[in-house]
Design an enzyme around this catalytic site. Structure first.
Site, PDB file in Angstrom:
ATOM      1  CB  ALA A   1      -0.955  -0.010   1.195  1.00 29.86           C
ATOM      2  CG  LEU A   2       4.498   0.417  -1.820  1.00 31.85           C
ATOM      3  CD1 LEU A   2       5.520   0.110  -2.909  1.00 31.85           C
ATOM      4  CD2 LEU A   2       5.118   0.242  -0.442  1.00 31.85           C
ATOM      5  CG  HIS A   3       2.401   6.245   1.635  1.00 30.24           C
ATOM      6  ND1 HIS A   3       3.576   6.784   2.077  1.00 30.24           N
ATOM      7  CD2 HIS A   3       1.975   5.416   2.622  1.00 30.24           C
ATOM      8  CE1 HIS A   3       3.841   6.331   3.287  1.00 30.24           C
ATOM      9  NE2 HIS A   3       2.893   5.484   3.646  1.00 30.24           N
TER      10      HIS A   3
ATOM     11  CG  HIS B   1       6.063   3.070   1.462  1.00 28.04           C
ATOM     12  ND1 HIS B   1       4.707   3.237   1.511  1.00 28.04           N
ATOM     13  CD2 HIS B   1       6.387   2.336   2.553  1.00 28.04           C
ATOM     14  CE1 HIS B   1       4.219   2.636   2.576  1.00 28.04           C
ATOM     15  NE2 HIS B   1       5.213   2.089   3.239  1.00 28.04           N
TER      16      HIS B   1
ATOM     17  N   GLY C   1      11.399   4.816   7.877  1.00 25.38           N
ATOM     18  CA  GLY C   1      10.843   6.157   8.067  1.00 25.38           C
ATOM     19  C   GLY C   1      10.748   6.519   9.548  1.00 25.38           C
TER      20      GLY C   1
ATOM     21  CG  ASP D   1       6.230   3.369  11.702  1.00 26.34           C
ATOM     22  OD1 ASP D   1       5.182   3.122  12.305  1.00 26.34           O
ATOM     23  OD2 ASP D   1       6.290   3.497  10.461  1.00 26.34           O
TER      24      ASP D   1
HETATM   25  O1  PAF Z   1       7.035  -0.254   9.029  1.00 25.89           O
HETATM   26  C1  PAF Z   1       6.537  -1.230   8.435  1.00 25.89           C
HETATM   27  O2  PAF Z   1       5.921  -1.103   7.371  1.00 25.89           O
HETATM   28  C2  PAF Z   1       6.686  -2.624   9.039  1.00 25.89           C
HETATM   29  O3  PAF Z   1       6.657  -2.578  10.423  1.00 25.89           O
HETATM   30  C3  PAF Z   1       7.952  -3.374   8.542  1.00 25.89           C
HETATM   31  C4  PAF Z   1       9.223  -2.658   8.957  1.00 25.89           C
HETATM   32  C5  PAF Z   1       7.917  -3.494   7.014  1.00 25.89           C
HETATM   33  C6  PAF Z   1       7.984  -4.786   9.128  1.00 25.89           C
HETATM   34  O4  PAF Z   1       6.887  -5.537   8.743  1.00 25.89           O
END
Ligand code: PAF
Length: 284
Positions: free
Chosen positions: A32-34, A37, A150, A153
């Site tokens: 579900a890239l934005h 990403h 990123g 998180d």
């Molecule tokens: O940040 C995320 O999208 C997820 O926690 C990761 C690092 C891909 C692990 O599943």
């Protein structure tokens, strides 16, 4: 761009790349890239000979089955985006390819030196065990030179740094800034689940966080915590799960502004849980 579904094919490809001494940039994702990403992948493409992106909605890091079920998935759209920014390999395994049956029951217990006991870790028990379980496995398979994460998180990033040190991975972790919409809302795959009205309400979260910076010189961290929580909760349909001002290294709450701090927030916008964070200046 090559799409690889099996770990055996990935391992074969990595062996060839290692023989050629290629530098490997790695961006682990759940799809579900934005544009957030996209910026990680672009940075990896600029800094490495080969860029590998994994797309895997990791079941062991979801403590809420509905959240797992509703997590947006769109591999075709993701592949188009990745191809357009120069990604070399997409690794998109399914759960049986990634895990043996006992691993899916999440029997692993990692030690995070307390970093996992606060904020996300407190409200999503087992979440970081699942994250470390999958990221450590991906690092062993991909053997990246650099891996990109990123700062949205923030706690995850602190735990990944800790994991790399304690497990002795030979990889450089690159911290990448939060990417925001023009409105200020931090980009997240979960934003796709917001209705138009919820999206409007969610903009209030970053607005309050940015505004809070203006008060940091007048209020104590505790007073500012109360102010942010009250301001975000004042908006219809927003409910703060936690807002904490913590030391950037220990992730423990601070009582003064003497160290480097970050304010981390988790908010329910209707059913959708969003996170964001903001750095505050330290004043000694
Ligand atoms: O940040 C995320 O999208 C997820 O926690 C990761 C690092 C891909 C692990 O599943």
């Amino acid at each position: 761009m090559k799409i690889i579904l099996s770990t055996s094919e990935l391992l074969r490809t990595i062996s060839e790349l290692k023989l050629q001494n290629s530098t490997i940039g790695f961006v682990p994702t759940m799809g579900a890239l934005h544009s957030g990403h996209e910026s990680l992948v672009k940075q990896s493409v600029a800094e490495n000979e080969v860029t590998i992106v994994s797309i895997f909605v990791n079941p062991t890091q979801f403590n809420n089955p509905t959240d797992l079920e509703k997590y947006p998935r769109n591999i075709d759209k993701d592949s188009i985006l990745l191809q357009s920014v120069g990604c070399s390999i997409v690794f998109a395994p399914d759960a049986t390819e990634m895990y043996a049956e006992n691993e899916l029951k999440q029997t692993f217990e990692f030690d995070f030196n307390g970093l996992d006991l606060v904020m996300e870790g407190k409200f999503r028990p087992g979440h970081f065990n699942g994250v470390v379980q999958v990221v450590s496995k991906l690092f062993r398979l991909v053997q990246p030179t650099k891996a990109y994460f990123g700062e949205k998180d923030f706690q995850q990033l602190a735990i990944i740094h800790h994991m790399v040190k304690s497990m002795g991975f030979d990889v450089q972790i690159i911290d990448c800034p939060i990417i925001r919409e023009d409105t200020g809302l931090a980009l997240s795959s979960r934003n796709e689940r917001l209705t138009a009205q919820q999206h409007k309400n969610a903009i209030h979260i970053s607005k309050v966080l940015f505004e809070s910076r203006n008060f940091a010189s007048q209020l104590s961290p505790q007073e500012l915590t109360e102010w942010v929580t009250k301001e975000v909760n004042a908006k219809d349909d927003l409910e703060v799960e936690y807002f904490e001002i913590v030391d950037v290294h220990s992730l423990q709450q601070v009582t003064n502004w003497e160290t480097k701090t970050v304010g981390c927030i988790a908010v329910f916008c209707g059913e959708v849980r969003l996170i964001d964070n903001i750095r505050y200046e330290s004043h000694l």
